[in-house]
Design a protein around this motif. Structure first.
Motif, PDB file in Angstrom:
ATOM      1  N   ARG A 251       0.854  -1.180   0.000  1.00 35.75           N
ATOM      2  CA  ARG A 251       0.000   0.000   0.000  1.00 35.75           C
ATOM      3  C   ARG A 251       0.893   1.234   0.000  1.00 35.75           C
ATOM      4  NH1 ARG A 251      -5.647  -0.059   2.058  1.00 35.75           N
ATOM      5  NH2 ARG A 251      -6.396  -2.181   1.716  1.00 35.75           N
ATOM      6  N   LEU A 252       0.332   2.339  -0.485  1.00 35.33           N
ATOM      7  CA  LEU A 252       1.093   3.567  -0.647  1.00 35.33           C
ATOM      8  C   LEU A 252       0.375   4.722   0.042  1.00 35.33           C
ATOM      9  CD1 LEU A 252       3.329   5.307  -2.146  1.00 35.33           C
ATOM     10  CD2 LEU A 252       1.669   5.503  -4.020  1.00 35.33           C
ATOM     11  N   VAL A 253       1.128   5.490   0.832  1.00 29.94           N
ATOM     12  CA  VAL A 253       0.619   6.734   1.400  1.00 29.94           C
ATOM     13  C   VAL A 253       1.594   7.846   1.048  1.00 29.94           C
ATOM     14  CG1 VAL A 253      -0.085   7.996   3.457  1.00 29.94           C
ATOM     15  CG2 VAL A 253      -0.462   5.528   3.339  1.00 29.94           C
ATOM     16  N   THR A 254       1.081   8.895   0.448  1.00 28.91           N
ATOM     17  CA  THR A 254       1.906  10.054   0.128  1.00 28.91           C
ATOM     18  C   THR A 254       1.326  11.271   0.828  1.00 28.91           C
ATOM     19  OG1 THR A 254       0.644  10.390  -1.921  1.00 28.91           O
ATOM     20  CG2 THR A 254       2.704   9.152  -2.078  1.00 28.91           C
ATOM     21  N   ILE A 255       2.202  12.180   1.235  1.00 26.98           N
ATOM     22  CA  ILE A 255       1.785  13.337   2.013  1.00 26.98           C
ATOM     23  C   ILE A 255       2.308  14.612   1.366  1.00 26.98           C
ATOM     24  CG2 ILE A 255       1.844  14.454   4.281  1.00 26.98           C
ATOM     25  CD1 ILE A 255       2.294  11.726   5.543  1.00 26.98           C
ATOM     26  N   ASN A 256       1.378  15.426   0.900  1.00 26.42           N
ATOM     27  CA  ASN A 256       1.643  16.770   0.391  1.00 26.42           C
ATOM     28  C   ASN A 256       2.665  16.848  -0.731  1.00 26.42           C
ATOM     29  OD1 ASN A 256       0.154  17.775   3.006  1.00 26.42           O
ATOM     30  ND2 ASN A 256       0.480  19.578   1.710  1.00 26.42           N
ATOM     31  N   VAL A 257       2.661  15.857  -1.583  1.00 31.60           N
ATOM     32  CA  VAL A 257       3.367  15.945  -2.868  1.00 31.60           C
ATOM     33  C   VAL A 257       2.582  15.145  -3.889  1.00 31.60           C
ATOM     34  CG1 VAL A 257       5.337  14.943  -4.109  1.00 31.60           C
ATOM     35  CG2 VAL A 257       5.746  16.559  -2.286  1.00 31.60           C
ATOM     36  N   PRO A 258       2.368  15.705  -5.073  1.00 31.86           N
ATOM     37  CA  PRO A 258       1.584  15.003  -6.087  1.00 31.86           C
ATOM     38  C   PRO A 258       2.385  13.928  -6.806  1.00 31.86           C
ATOM     39  CG  PRO A 258       2.363  17.077  -6.967  1.00 31.86           C
ATOM     40  CD  PRO A 258       2.804  17.030  -5.514  1.00 31.86           C
ATOM     41  N   HIS A 259       1.694  13.157  -7.607  1.00 36.05           N
ATOM     42  CA  HIS A 259       2.337  12.211  -8.524  1.00 36.05           C
ATOM     43  C   HIS A 259       3.372  12.981  -9.349  1.00 36.05           C
ATOM     44  CE1 HIS A 259       2.819   9.484 -11.912  1.00 36.05           C
ATOM     45  NE2 HIS A 259       2.018   8.586 -11.365  1.00 36.05           N
ATOM     46  N   PRO A 260       4.575  12.439  -9.554  1.00 38.91           N
ATOM     47  CA  PRO A 260       5.620  13.172 -10.267  1.00 38.91           C
ATOM     48  C   PRO A 260       5.208  13.686 -11.643  1.00 38.91           C
ATOM     49  CG  PRO A 260       6.577  11.280  -9.175  1.00 38.91           C
ATOM     50  CD  PRO A 260       5.084  11.158  -9.004  1.00 38.91           C
ATOM     51  N   ILE A 261       4.366  12.957 -12.348  1.00 40.95           N
ATOM     52  CA  ILE A 261       3.929  13.420 -13.665  1.00 40.95           C
ATOM     53  C   ILE A 261       3.031  14.644 -13.536  1.00 40.95           C
ATOM     54  CG2 ILE A 261       2.660  12.796 -15.749  1.00 40.95           C
ATOM     55  CD1 ILE A 261       5.426  11.466 -15.427  1.00 40.95           C
TER      56      ILE A 261
ATOM     57  N   VAL B  53      -4.019  21.562   3.437  1.00 43.63           N
ATOM     58  CA  VAL B  53      -4.548  22.505   2.454  1.00 43.63           C
ATOM     59  C   VAL B  53      -3.778  23.818   2.431  1.00 43.63           C
ATOM     60  CG1 VAL B  53      -6.605  23.862   1.858  1.00 43.63           C
ATOM     61  CG2 VAL B  53      -6.836  21.457   2.518  1.00 43.63           C
ATOM     62  N   ARG B  54      -3.185  24.209   3.544  1.00 44.02           N
ATOM     63  CA  ARG B  54      -2.496  25.496   3.606  1.00 44.02           C
ATOM     64  C   ARG B  54      -1.031  25.405   3.187  1.00 44.02           C
ATOM     65  NH1 ARG B  54      -5.055  28.670   8.877  1.00 44.02           N
ATOM     66  NH2 ARG B  54      -7.244  28.348   8.299  1.00 44.02           N
ATOM     67  N   ASP B  55      -0.731  24.479   2.337  1.00 44.15           N
ATOM     68  CA  ASP B  55       0.614  24.297   1.788  1.00 44.15           C
ATOM     69  C   ASP B  55       1.007  25.532   0.978  1.00 44.15           C
ATOM     70  OD1 ASP B  55       2.883  23.444   0.245  1.00 44.15           O
ATOM     71  OD2 ASP B  55       2.268  21.371   0.552  1.00 44.15           O
ATOM     72  N   LYS B  56       2.149  26.143   1.320  1.00 45.22           N
ATOM     73  CA  LYS B  56       2.625  27.328   0.612  1.00 45.22           C
ATOM     74  C   LYS B  56       3.461  26.990  -0.615  1.00 45.22           C
ATOM     75  CE  LYS B  56       2.649  30.478   4.582  1.00 45.22           C
ATOM     76  NZ  LYS B  56       3.470  31.429   5.375  1.00 45.22           N
ATOM     77  N   PHE B  57       3.803  25.714  -0.776  1.00 44.95           N
ATOM     78  CA  PHE B  57       4.684  25.321  -1.872  1.00 44.95           C
ATOM     79  C   PHE B  57       3.943  24.678  -3.043  1.00 44.95           C
ATOM     80  CE2 PHE B  57       7.106  24.666   2.140  1.00 44.95           C
ATOM     81  CZ  PHE B  57       8.003  25.718   2.004  1.00 44.95           C
ATOM     82  N   LEU B  58       2.850  23.991  -2.766  1.00 42.35           N
ATOM     83  CA  LEU B  58       2.206  23.172  -3.784  1.00 42.35           C
ATOM     84  C   LEU B  58       0.701  23.420  -3.807  1.00 42.35           C
ATOM     85  CD1 LEU B  58       4.172  19.941  -2.860  1.00 42.35           C
ATOM     86  CD2 LEU B  58       4.512  21.315  -4.923  1.00 42.35           C
ATOM     87  N   LYS B  59       0.159  23.534  -5.008  1.00 43.61           N
ATOM     88  CA  LYS B  59      -1.246  23.865  -5.173  1.00 43.61           C
ATOM     89  C   LYS B  59      -2.142  22.655  -4.902  1.00 43.61           C
ATOM     90  CE  LYS B  59      -2.540  26.776  -8.288  1.00 43.61           C
ATOM     91  NZ  LYS B  59      -2.828  27.472  -9.570  1.00 43.61           N
ATOM     92  N   ARG B  60      -3.242  22.916  -4.266  1.00 44.79           N
ATOM     93  CA  ARG B  60      -4.202  21.880  -3.897  1.00 44.79           C
ATOM     94  C   ARG B  60      -4.730  21.130  -5.114  1.00 44.79           C
ATOM     95  NH1 ARG B  60      -9.360  22.694   0.095  1.00 44.79           N
ATOM     96  NH2 ARG B  60     -10.526  20.811  -0.463  1.00 44.79           N
ATOM     97  N   GLU B  61      -4.845  21.821  -6.235  1.00 50.97           N
ATOM     98  CA  GLU B  61      -5.432  21.201  -7.429  1.00 50.97           C
ATOM     99  C   GLU B  61      -4.679  19.963  -7.888  1.00 50.97           C
ATOM    100  OE1 GLU B  61      -6.580  25.533  -7.453  1.00 50.97           O
ATOM    101  OE2 GLU B  61      -4.825  24.328  -6.928  1.00 50.97           O
ATOM    102  N   MET B  62      -3.417  19.852  -7.510  1.00 55.63           N
ATOM    103  CA  MET B  62      -2.625  18.708  -7.951  1.00 55.63           C
ATOM    104  C   MET B  62      -3.000  17.421  -7.227  1.00 55.63           C
ATOM    105  SD  MET B  62       1.214  20.189  -8.671  1.00 55.63           S
ATOM    106  CE  MET B  62       1.491  20.942  -7.072  1.00 55.63           C
ATOM    107  N   ALA B  63      -3.672  17.550  -6.096  1.00 61.81           N
ATOM    108  CA  ALA B  63      -3.989  16.361  -5.295  1.00 61.81           C
ATOM    109  C   ALA B  63      -4.946  15.435  -6.037  1.00 61.81           C
ATOM    110  CB  ALA B  63      -4.564  16.775  -3.945  1.00 61.81           C
ATOM    111  N   GLN B  64      -6.100  15.951  -6.446  1.00 60.32           N
ATOM    112  CA  GLN B  64      -7.075  15.097  -7.125  1.00 60.32           C
ATOM    113  C   GLN B  64      -6.550  14.617  -8.468  1.00 60.32           C
ATOM    114  OE1 GLN B  64      -9.977  13.857  -5.813  1.00 60.32           O
ATOM    115  NE2 GLN B  64      -9.831  12.571  -7.643  1.00 60.32           N
ATOM    116  N   ARG B  65      -5.779  15.460  -9.166  1.00 55.46           N
ATOM    117  CA  ARG B  65      -5.175  15.026 -10.433  1.00 55.46           C
ATOM    118  C   ARG B  65      -4.295  13.798 -10.210  1.00 55.46           C
ATOM    119  NH1 ARG B  65      -4.615  19.271 -14.261  1.00 55.46           N
ATOM    120  NH2 ARG B  65      -6.452  20.621 -14.107  1.00 55.46           N
ATOM    121  N   SER B  66      -3.623  13.742  -9.071  1.00 60.67           N
ATOM    122  CA  SER B  66      -2.764  12.603  -8.755  1.00 60.67           C
ATOM    123  C   SER B  66      -3.595  11.356  -8.485  1.00 60.67           C
ATOM    124  CB  SER B  66      -1.899  12.925  -7.539  1.00 60.67           C
ATOM    125  OG  SER B  66      -1.064  14.037  -7.787  1.00 60.67           O
ATOM    126  N   ILE B  67      -4.664  11.503  -7.736  1.00 59.92           N
ATOM    127  CA  ILE B  67      -5.527  10.363  -7.435  1.00 59.92           C
ATOM    128  C   ILE B  67      -6.189   9.838  -8.701  1.00 59.92           C
ATOM    129  CG2 ILE B  67      -7.621   9.667  -6.195  1.00 59.92           C
ATOM    130  CD1 ILE B  67      -5.054   9.870  -4.498  1.00 59.92           C
TER     131      ILE B  67
END
Length: 292
Positions: free
Chosen positions: A129-139, A243-257
């Motif tokens: 199983r995989l858990v990732t925290i506050n970084v999107p899929h590399p692509i 959600v209050r990440d200053k480095f990475l946009k929230r929109e990338m989360a669902q795109r990764s899933i």
């Protein structure tokens, strides 16, 4: 917790010319429990999981939290190419081999999440199983950094780290004020205490550490990963996102899933990029529930 050194290399991933490296690994929990590998990000080291290690061990997991190559007490091979994401993935597979297991539960934050994502893409047979925290899929990250102006601005430091020597000089100035400021200014007040910062400064001060840490960013542009037959993630996946990440946009989360066959995202509204520090109880509950 016990501290040990584990030799890992690229044999399992068939990386030609891969040289063995020794990684410092903090271990905890029953050795017959499910293996969990915790992968830290920049500019942390194993200590970045200090709120999770004991909780996972008490829940019955065999926890391995390495200093990834280039960090703290682990080996720091010379050259930018030694920090390609394929080499970092090979280290993870080598750790699984060293444990005597066929598979592991892999958890990553920040750069560790990028490595975890790519491990699941490259070696799905080695990841339970995989858990990732506050970084999107590399692509997804690559797409946003190259096309989304807002993310380009947030990722300015990637370009800065490409310069030779200058980033190393500036990060060391004034008792590591740049890195300390990064942690303090991007997290909730009180997240990183003075004692924590002393631990980080000691890790950054290890010979060769700062160049090796920055070489991860240099290698990301100069040594891209080998092409994969598919970029999809086939293993069950959970993405935790402050959600209050200053480095990475929230929109990338669902795109990764959307690139996962079986994935879900959990947004933690009040947390920043450092969600496992700020909301340890919530993160631990999510980890134990999902990994079990």
């Amino acid at each position: 917790m016990t501290h040990t050194f584990v030799e890992t290399n690229g044999r399992s991933s068939r990386l030609e010319g891969a040289a063995p490296v020794s990684l410092h690994v903090v271990q905890a929990g029953p050795t017959d429990g499910p293996l969990v590998i915790l992968l830290h990000g920049f500019p942390e080291f194993w200590y970045g999981w200090k709120h999770q290690i004991d909780a996972l061990a008490e829940a019955g997991f065999w926890v391995w939290a390495p200093d990834q190559r280039g960090y703290n007490l682990s080996d720091k091979p010379a050259g930018i190419g030694a920090y390609s994401i394929d080499s970092l993935v090979a280290d993870v597979v080598g750790l699984i081999d060293a444990s005597g297991r066929e598979k592991a539960l892999v958890v990553g934050h920040d750069w560790g999440a990028a490595v975890a994502w790519w491990t699941a893409v490259s070696f799905p047979d080695r990841v339970e199983r995989l858990v990732t925290i506050n970084v999107p899929h590399p692509i997804v990250m690559k797409q946003f950094v190259s096309r989304d102006v807002g993310q380009m601005v947030r990722s300015w430091y990637i370009g800065f780290f490409q310069f030779p020597r200058l980033p190393e000089i500036l990060t060391r100035l004034n008792n590591w004020s740049m890195l300390v400021g990064t942690l303090l200014n991007s997290s909730r007040s009180g997240t990183f205490r003075r004692a924590d910062l002393q631990q980080y400064k000691a890790a950054w001060s290890q010979p060769g550490a700062v160049t090796s840490m920055i070489n991860w960013y240099r290698a990301s542009l100069r040594h891209p990963p080998a092409r994969r037959s598919s970029i999809r993630v086939s293993v069950p996946t959970m993405l935790i996102w402050g959600v209050r990440d200053k480095f990475l946009k929230r929109e990338m989360a669902q795109r990764s899933i959307d690139l996962c066959d079986d994935g879900r995202v959990v947004f933690v509204e009040e947390a920043t990029h450092w969600v496992q520090h700020e909301e340890p109880k919530r993160v631990n509950e999510l980890l134990i529930g999902f990994l079990s």
